[in-house]
Design a protein around this motif. Structure first.
Motif, PDB file in Angstrom:
ATOM      1  N   ALA A  85      42.869  36.878  45.648  1.00 22.93           N
ATOM      2  CA  ALA A  85      42.522  38.183  45.027  1.00 22.93           C
ATOM      3  C   ALA A  85      41.483  37.971  43.991  1.00 22.93           C
ATOM      4  O   ALA A  85      40.464  38.761  43.950  1.00 22.93           O
ATOM      5  N   LEU A  86      41.243  36.623  43.355  1.00 21.25           N
ATOM      6  CA  LEU A  86      40.296  36.310  42.648  1.00 21.25           C
ATOM      7  C   LEU A  86      38.826  36.363  43.108  1.00 21.25           C
ATOM      8  O   LEU A  86      37.956  36.914  42.616  1.00 21.25           O
ATOM      9  N   ASN A  87      38.984  35.804  44.454  1.00 21.33           N
ATOM     10  CA  ASN A  87      37.648  35.834  45.116  1.00 21.33           C
ATOM     11  C   ASN A  87      36.914  37.100  45.521  1.00 21.33           C
ATOM     12  O   ASN A  87      35.994  37.490  45.429  1.00 21.33           O
ATOM     13  N   ALA A  88      38.142  38.017  45.889  1.00 18.42           N
ATOM     14  CA  ALA A  88      37.597  39.442  46.145  1.00 18.42           C
ATOM     15  C   ALA A  88      37.431  40.057  45.025  1.00 18.42           C
ATOM     16  O   ALA A  88      36.065  41.023  44.807  1.00 18.42           O
ATOM     17  N   SER A  89      38.011  39.755  43.758  1.00 20.42           N
ATOM     18  CA  SER A  89      37.491  40.419  42.499  1.00 20.42           C
ATOM     19  C   SER A  89      35.946  39.869  42.179  1.00 20.42           C
ATOM     20  O   SER A  89      35.157  40.723  41.535  1.00 20.42           O
ATOM     21  N   GLU A  90      35.777  38.658  42.216  1.00 17.55           N
ATOM     22  CA  GLU A  90      34.576  38.260  41.707  1.00 17.55           C
ATOM     23  C   GLU A  90      33.492  38.763  42.640  1.00 17.55           C
ATOM     24  O   GLU A  90      32.257  38.981  42.148  1.00 17.55           O
ATOM     25  N   SER A  91      33.493  38.722  43.857  1.00 20.78           N
ATOM     26  CA  SER A  91      32.739  39.299  44.832  1.00 20.78           C
ATOM     27  C   SER A  91      32.388  40.485  44.469  1.00 20.78           C
ATOM     28  O   SER A  91      31.324  41.116  44.336  1.00 20.78           O
ATOM     29  N   ALA A  92      33.391  41.535  44.271  1.00 20.85           N
ATOM     30  CA  ALA A  92      33.032  42.995  44.087  1.00 20.85           C
ATOM     31  C   ALA A  92      32.467  43.055  42.570  1.00 20.85           C
ATOM     32  O   ALA A  92      31.401  43.991  42.370  1.00 20.85           O
ATOM     33  N   ALA A  93      32.557  42.440  41.619  1.00 23.32           N
ATOM     34  CA  ALA A  93      32.045  42.356  40.496  1.00 23.32           C
ATOM     35  C   ALA A  93      30.468  42.159  40.549  1.00 23.32           C
ATOM     36  O   ALA A  93      29.661  42.580  40.203  1.00 23.32           O
ATOM     37  N   SER A  94      30.151  40.960  41.384  1.00 16.73           N
ATOM     38  CA  SER A  94      28.735  40.563  41.681  1.00 16.73           C
ATOM     39  C   SER A  94      28.161  41.750  42.190  1.00 16.73           C
ATOM     40  O   SER A  94      26.881  41.710  42.226  1.00 16.73           O
TER      41      SER A  94
ATOM     42  N   LEU B 221      35.260  44.036  35.314  1.00 18.55           N
ATOM     43  CA  LEU B 221      35.872  43.477  36.649  1.00 18.55           C
ATOM     44  C   LEU B 221      36.042  41.775  36.470  1.00 18.55           C
ATOM     45  O   LEU B 221      36.704  41.210  36.942  1.00 18.55           O
ATOM     46  N   SER B 222      34.539  41.561  36.091  1.00 18.64           N
ATOM     47  CA  SER B 222      34.329  40.159  35.940  1.00 18.64           C
ATOM     48  C   SER B 222      35.336  39.546  35.099  1.00 18.64           C
ATOM     49  O   SER B 222      35.919  38.541  35.096  1.00 18.64           O
ATOM     50  N   ARG B 223      35.381  40.143  33.947  1.00 18.54           N
ATOM     51  CA  ARG B 223      36.362  39.596  32.681  1.00 18.54           C
ATOM     52  C   ARG B 223      37.838  39.773  33.146  1.00 18.54           C
ATOM     53  O   ARG B 223      38.329  38.930  32.785  1.00 18.54           O
ATOM     54  N   ALA B 224      38.099  40.919  33.856  1.00 17.67           N
ATOM     55  CA  ALA B 224      39.469  40.843  34.413  1.00 17.67           C
ATOM     56  C   ALA B 224      40.062  39.948  35.270  1.00 17.67           C
ATOM     57  O   ALA B 224      40.815  39.424  35.203  1.00 17.67           O
ATOM     58  N   ALA B 225      38.997  39.644  36.341  1.00 17.44           N
ATOM     59  CA  ALA B 225      39.059  38.541  36.913  1.00 17.44           C
ATOM     60  C   ALA B 225      39.392  37.246  36.282  1.00 17.44           C
ATOM     61  O   ALA B 225      40.207  36.427  36.915  1.00 17.44           O
ATOM     62  N   THR B 226      38.397  36.873  35.354  1.00 21.73           N
ATOM     63  CA  THR B 226      38.482  35.759  34.663  1.00 21.73           C
ATOM     64  C   THR B 226      40.012  35.680  34.149  1.00 21.73           C
ATOM     65  O   THR B 226      40.689  34.764  33.980  1.00 21.73           O
ATOM     66  N   ARG B 227      40.350  36.805  33.449  1.00 20.94           N
ATOM     67  CA  ARG B 227      41.640  36.792  32.571  1.00 20.94           C
ATOM     68  C   ARG B 227      42.868  36.583  33.784  1.00 20.94           C
ATOM     69  O   ARG B 227      43.885  35.893  33.482  1.00 20.94           O
ATOM     70  N   TYR B 228      42.584  37.299  34.842  1.00 23.69           N
ATOM     71  CA  TYR B 228      43.592  37.224  35.954  1.00 23.69           C
ATOM     72  C   TYR B 228      43.998  35.574  36.269  1.00 23.69           C
ATOM     73  O   TYR B 228      45.156  34.982  36.418  1.00 23.69           O
ATOM     74  N   LYS B 229      42.690  35.175  36.447  1.00 24.94           N
ATOM     75  CA  LYS B 229      42.739  33.581  36.855  1.00 24.94           C
ATOM     76  C   LYS B 229      43.583  32.739  35.895  1.00 24.94           C
ATOM     77  O   LYS B 229      44.282  31.972  36.312  1.00 24.94           O
ATOM     78  N   GLU B 230      43.251  33.256  34.455  1.00 22.28           N
ATOM     79  CA  GLU B 230      43.772  32.260  33.362  1.00 22.28           C
ATOM     80  C   GLU B 230      45.218  32.554  33.578  1.00 22.28           C
ATOM     81  O   GLU B 230      46.183  31.592  33.517  1.00 22.28           O
ATOM     82  N   LYS B 231      45.793  33.736  33.658  1.00 22.59           N
ATOM     83  CA  LYS B 231      47.253  33.976  33.750  1.00 22.59           C
ATOM     84  C   LYS B 231      47.779  33.328  35.010  1.00 22.59           C
ATOM     85  O   LYS B 231      49.075  32.973  34.884  1.00 22.59           O
ATOM     86  N   ALA B 232      47.174  33.614  36.147  1.00 24.91           N
ATOM     87  CA  ALA B 232      47.675  32.931  37.568  1.00 24.91           C
ATOM     88  C   ALA B 232      47.823  31.388  37.186  1.00 24.91           C
ATOM     89  O   ALA B 232      48.871  30.850  37.655  1.00 24.91           O
ATOM     90  N   ASN B 233      46.767  30.649  36.587  1.00 26.82           N
ATOM     91  CA  ASN B 233      46.892  29.441  36.476  1.00 26.82           C
ATOM     92  C   ASN B 233      47.939  28.935  35.523  1.00 26.82           C
ATOM     93  O   ASN B 233      48.720  28.045  35.701  1.00 26.82           O
ATOM     94  N   GLY B 234      48.321  29.981  34.461  1.00 26.92           N
ATOM     95  CA  GLY B 234      49.392  29.501  33.689  1.00 26.92           C
ATOM     96  C   GLY B 234      50.602  29.668  34.146  1.00 26.92           C
ATOM     97  O   GLY B 234      51.688  28.973  33.891  1.00 26.92           O
ATOM     98  N   LEU B 235      50.852  30.843  34.970  1.00 25.56           N
ATOM     99  CA  LEU B 235      52.162  31.007  35.784  1.00 25.56           C
ATOM    100  C   LEU B 235      52.298  29.912  36.747  1.00 25.56           C
ATOM    101  O   LEU B 235      53.299  29.300  36.920  1.00 25.56           O
ATOM    102  N   SER B 236      51.363  29.305  37.380  1.00 20.60           N
ATOM    103  CA  SER B 236      51.347  28.247  38.354  1.00 20.60           C
ATOM    104  C   SER B 236      51.883  26.998  37.623  1.00 20.60           C
ATOM    105  O   SER B 236      52.828  26.176  38.014  1.00 20.60           O
ATOM    106  N   GLN B 237      51.377  26.642  36.557  1.00 17.05           N
ATOM    107  CA  GLN B 237      51.552  25.591  35.684  1.00 17.05           C
ATOM    108  C   GLN B 237      53.150  25.651  35.283  1.00 17.05           C
ATOM    109  O   GLN B 237      53.827  24.836  35.223  1.00 17.05           O
TER     110      GLN B 237
END
Length: 135
Positions: free
Chosen positions: A27-36, A50-66
């Motif tokens: 999902a992150l790759n698709a969002s970053e691609s769409a933002a660009s 969309l780029s900010r949302a993707a960055t925030r999403y990545k942070e939350k996904a990494n936190g949940l994974s941790q």
């Protein structure tokens, strides 16, 4: 809780983490691609959002994974440490098994220092002659 109850939770946390990593980055790759793609098309605000949302999403996904990894590791440690403690308790109980005899300490303190049976019954003197009941 017993290890049999904790292990499945640790396994679920592991599976969630692995699944999250794969799905989140897809999902992150698709969002970053769409933002660009949106930014050069003149939709700079939408692309930046969309780029900010993707960055925030990545942070939350990494936190949940941790968090999933922390749960998995903590439960694994808990199961193994409790199993080791239970083995230690069982070994101590086996060593103490001989000391569970309620007369054991009494016998050890008797003259001669060895257990030979229960203590002898006390000798009760014959008092019938003292009170005038002798025939």
């Amino acid at each position: 809780m017993h290890g049999d109850e904790l292990r499945p939770i640790a396994e679920d946390a592991h599976e969630l983490r692995e699944g999250l990593d794969a799905a989140a980055y897809h999902a992150l790759n698709a969002s970053e691609s769409a933002a660009s793609t949106l930014e050069p098309a003149g939709l700079l605000a939408t692309g930046a959002a969309l780029s900010r949302a993707a960055t925030r999403y990545k942070e939350k996904a990494n936190g949940l994974s941790q968090d999933c990894q922390d749960i998995e590791e903590h439960l694994g440690f808990t199961v193994s440490s409790h199993a080791a403690a239970e083995q230690d308790i069982a070994a101590q109980m086996q060593r103490q098994e001989g000391d569970l005899d309620p007369y054991g300490e009494l016998f050890r303190t008797m003259t001669g220092g060895r257990a030979s049976g229960p203590p002898p019954a006390p000798v009760i003197p014959d008092v019938t002659s003292l009170i005038g009941l002798d025939n």
